[in-house]
Design an enzyme around this catalytic site. Structure first.
Site, PDB file in Angstrom:
ATOM      1  N   HIS A  22       0.834  -1.200   0.000  1.00 15.00           N
ATOM      2  CA  HIS A  22       0.000   0.000   0.000  1.00 15.00           C
ATOM      3  C   HIS A  22       0.870   1.251   0.000  1.00 15.00           C
ATOM      4  CE1 HIS A  22      -3.166  -2.716   1.517  1.00 15.00           C
ATOM      5  NE2 HIS A  22      -2.356  -3.052   2.506  1.00 15.00           N
ATOM      6  N   THR A  57      -7.918   0.988   3.211  1.00 14.32           N
ATOM      7  CA  THR A  57      -9.205   1.533   3.635  1.00 14.32           C
ATOM      8  C   THR A  57      -9.087   2.941   4.225  1.00 14.32           C
ATOM      9  OG1 THR A  57      -8.972   0.455   5.789  1.00 14.32           O
ATOM     10  CG2 THR A  57     -10.195  -0.729   4.081  1.00 14.32           C
ATOM     11  N   ARG A 113     -11.212  -3.887  -4.970  1.00 11.64           N
ATOM     12  CA  ARG A 113     -11.156  -4.612  -3.693  1.00 11.64           C
ATOM     13  C   ARG A 113     -12.475  -4.461  -2.946  1.00 11.64           C
ATOM     14  NH1 ARG A 113      -7.259  -3.421   1.516  1.00 11.64           N
ATOM     15  NH2 ARG A 113      -6.788  -5.582   2.053  1.00 11.64           N
ATOM     16  N   ARG A 172     -13.726  -4.322  11.301  1.00 14.04           N
ATOM     17  CA  ARG A 172     -12.993  -3.255  11.983  1.00 14.04           C
ATOM     18  C   ARG A 172     -12.421  -2.248  10.980  1.00 14.04           C
ATOM     19  NH1 ARG A 172      -7.638  -4.520  11.131  1.00 14.04           N
ATOM     20  NH2 ARG A 172      -7.447  -6.703  10.563  1.00 14.04           N
ATOM     21  N   TYR A 216     -11.328  -9.396   0.972  1.00 12.63           N
ATOM     22  CA  TYR A 216     -10.652  -9.493   2.277  1.00 12.63           C
ATOM     23  C   TYR A 216     -11.707  -9.801   3.326  1.00 12.63           C
ATOM     24  CZ  TYR A 216      -7.252  -8.342   5.980  1.00 12.63           C
ATOM     25  OH  TYR A 216      -6.395  -8.409   7.061  1.00 12.63           O
ATOM     26  N   HIS A 222      -4.568 -12.806   1.985  1.00 13.18           N
ATOM     27  CA  HIS A 222      -4.015 -13.444   3.177  1.00 13.18           C
ATOM     28  C   HIS A 222      -4.717 -14.762   3.553  1.00 13.18           C
ATOM     29  CE1 HIS A 222      -2.704  -9.425   2.857  1.00 13.18           C
ATOM     30  NE2 HIS A 222      -3.527  -8.867   3.713  1.00 13.18           N
ATOM     31  N   ASP A 262       2.810  -6.727   2.140  1.00 14.19           N
ATOM     32  CA  ASP A 262       1.821  -5.960   2.914  1.00 14.19           C
ATOM     33  C   ASP A 262       2.426  -4.699   3.542  1.00 14.19           C
ATOM     34  OD1 ASP A 262      -0.763  -5.343   3.757  1.00 14.19           O
ATOM     35  OD2 ASP A 262      -0.467  -6.263   5.707  1.00 14.19           O
TER      36      ASP A 262
HETATM   37  C1  0GY Z   1      -3.825  -5.321   4.833  1.00 15.92           C
HETATM   38  C2  0GY Z   1      -4.520  -5.546   6.107  1.00 15.92           C
HETATM   39  C3  0GY Z   1      -5.219  -4.650   6.844  1.00 15.92           C
HETATM   40  C4  0GY Z   1      -5.629  -3.354   6.432  1.00 15.92           C
HETATM   41  C5  0GY Z   1      -6.051  -3.037   5.199  1.00 15.92           C
HETATM   42  O1  0GY Z   1      -6.907  -1.581   3.634  1.00 15.92           O
HETATM   43  C6  0GY Z   1      -6.605  -1.735   4.813  1.00 15.92           C
HETATM   44  O2  0GY Z   1      -6.755  -0.869   5.672  1.00 15.92           O
HETATM   45  O3  0GY Z   1      -6.026  -3.897   4.222  1.00 15.92           O
HETATM   46  C7  0GY Z   1      -5.617  -5.041   8.213  1.00 15.92           C
HETATM   47  O4  0GY Z   1      -5.765  -4.171   9.071  1.00 15.92           O
HETATM   48  O5  0GY Z   1      -5.772  -6.262   8.457  1.00 15.92           O
HETATM   49  O6  0GY Z   1      -3.925  -6.139   3.940  1.00 15.92           O
HETATM   50  O7  0GY Z   1      -3.151  -4.311   4.717  1.00 15.92           O
END
Ligand code: 0GY
Length: 304
Positions: free
Chosen positions: A33, A77, A124, A130, A157, A181, A257
């Site tokens: 990211h 996110t 996605r 959360r 996810y 994952h 990640d």
């Molecule tokens: C990841 C996992 C997480 C967060 C996000 O987009 C995101 O905020 O994916 C997480 O908190 O498990 O894949 O980066």
């Protein structure tokens, strides 16, 4: 705009070691990211966390340090459905990055074409409570139907306990489906127990389903090795990832990640994460498929 990080936020690790495992030429970090920087690309008002900055330059420096050739940058996110930071990174990546975005149903056909030209190849859908508020499934299905003709895929996810409830929706998706994952298995449970067997069944019965065998640092209960120079971290995740790699070698991807949002107890050394790879892909052929051939097919193939 200046942002204050979520209390307890762990920043990404600035001094990663050099991996001992030499990545095959053309390897792709297929899950990473960018965060902001917040002053240039503000975080979304609806976000559930406020991270530290993690810029495209820092991502590209990590890519080169670890020995990857290319990145797949996934919308985080904390940026909601504003993909500007990701698109800016793609624009400056010299064709060495592809993107997976978050969309709303208001996206126009013209915007989709522009996103494709910019290097976006997937959307996605996030079901981790959360991280996001609920998006109605009919809206997601409508988006999936609109991106399908572009040859894009859907990245999903979710947590393993939610797979039964999400099964009908996932199996109705009209595209290639890439699971983040490994669907977040509880690695304290047996690798041949009902929870993980359901995930294996999902991949076995639906040949359009792929999995990222990433995030041992997120799934592990045993954690990183003690600081004794040993480099086989996160051993409790190995049987899960290895089983998927060996059963579905043509449908797996791997990513760092980075910058590892929302970790609570430690921040991984990304060099150590790369050294995890030969434990789960134990032959040169499996490594080449995981790191080079599979991501090349999904993200850089002719017409994609
Ligand atoms: C990841 C996992 C997480 C967060 C996000 O987009 C995101 O905020 O994916 C997480 O908190 O498990 O894949 O980066």
């Amino acid at each position: 705009m200046l942002f204050t990080k979520t209390p307890g936020w762990l920043d990404w690790y600035a001094g990663p070691s050099k991996p001992r495992f030499k990545l095959p030429p053309g390897s792709v970090d297929a899950h990473c990211h960018v965060f902001g920087p917040g002053r240039e690309f503000p975080f979304a008002p609806e976000r559930k966390y406020t991270p530290c900055d993690a810029s495209k330059e820092q991502l590209f420096a990590l890519r080169d340090h670890l020995g990857f050739a290319r990145n797949v940058i996934v919308q985080a996110t904390c940026h909601g459905a504003d993909n500007s930071a990701l698109l800016d990174a793609l624009q400056h990546a010299d064709n060495r990055a592809r993107g997976v975005v978050t969309l709303k149903r208001s996206v126009t056909d013209r915007q989709l074409t522009d996103l494709h030209a910019a290097g976006v190849r997937g959307v996605r859908f996030n079901f981790v409570r959360r991280l996001v508020d609920f998006t109605p499934r009919d809206e997601l299905m409508e988006i999936a139907a609109r991106i399908a003709p572009l040859g894009w895929h859907v990245v999903i996810y979710f947590e393993a306990v939610d797979l039964p409830e999400l099964w009908d929706f996932f199996t109705a998706l009209p595209t290639t489906v890439v699971v983040d994952h490994m669907g977040r298995p509880d690695v304290r449970l047996p690798v041949d127990g009902p929870q993980f067997e359901l995930f294996i069944q999902f991949m076995r019965e639906y040949p359009n389903v792929w999995s990222k065998v990433s995030c041992p640092e997120r799934l592990s209960v045993s954690g990183p090795p003690a600081l004794n120079g040993e480099r086989n971290a996160y051993r409790d995740v190995v049987p899960f990832a290895r089983r998927i790699v060996e059963t579905f070698p043509d449908r797996v991807l791997w990513g760092t990640d980075w910058p590892h949002p929302n970790l609570k107890d430690h921040m991984p050394d990304d060099g150590l994460l790369v050294d995890f790879i030969p434990h789960i892909a134990t032959t040169a052929e499996l490594q080449r498929k995981l790191l080079v051939d599979n991501p090349a097919l999904l993200y850089w193939a002719e017409g994609k």
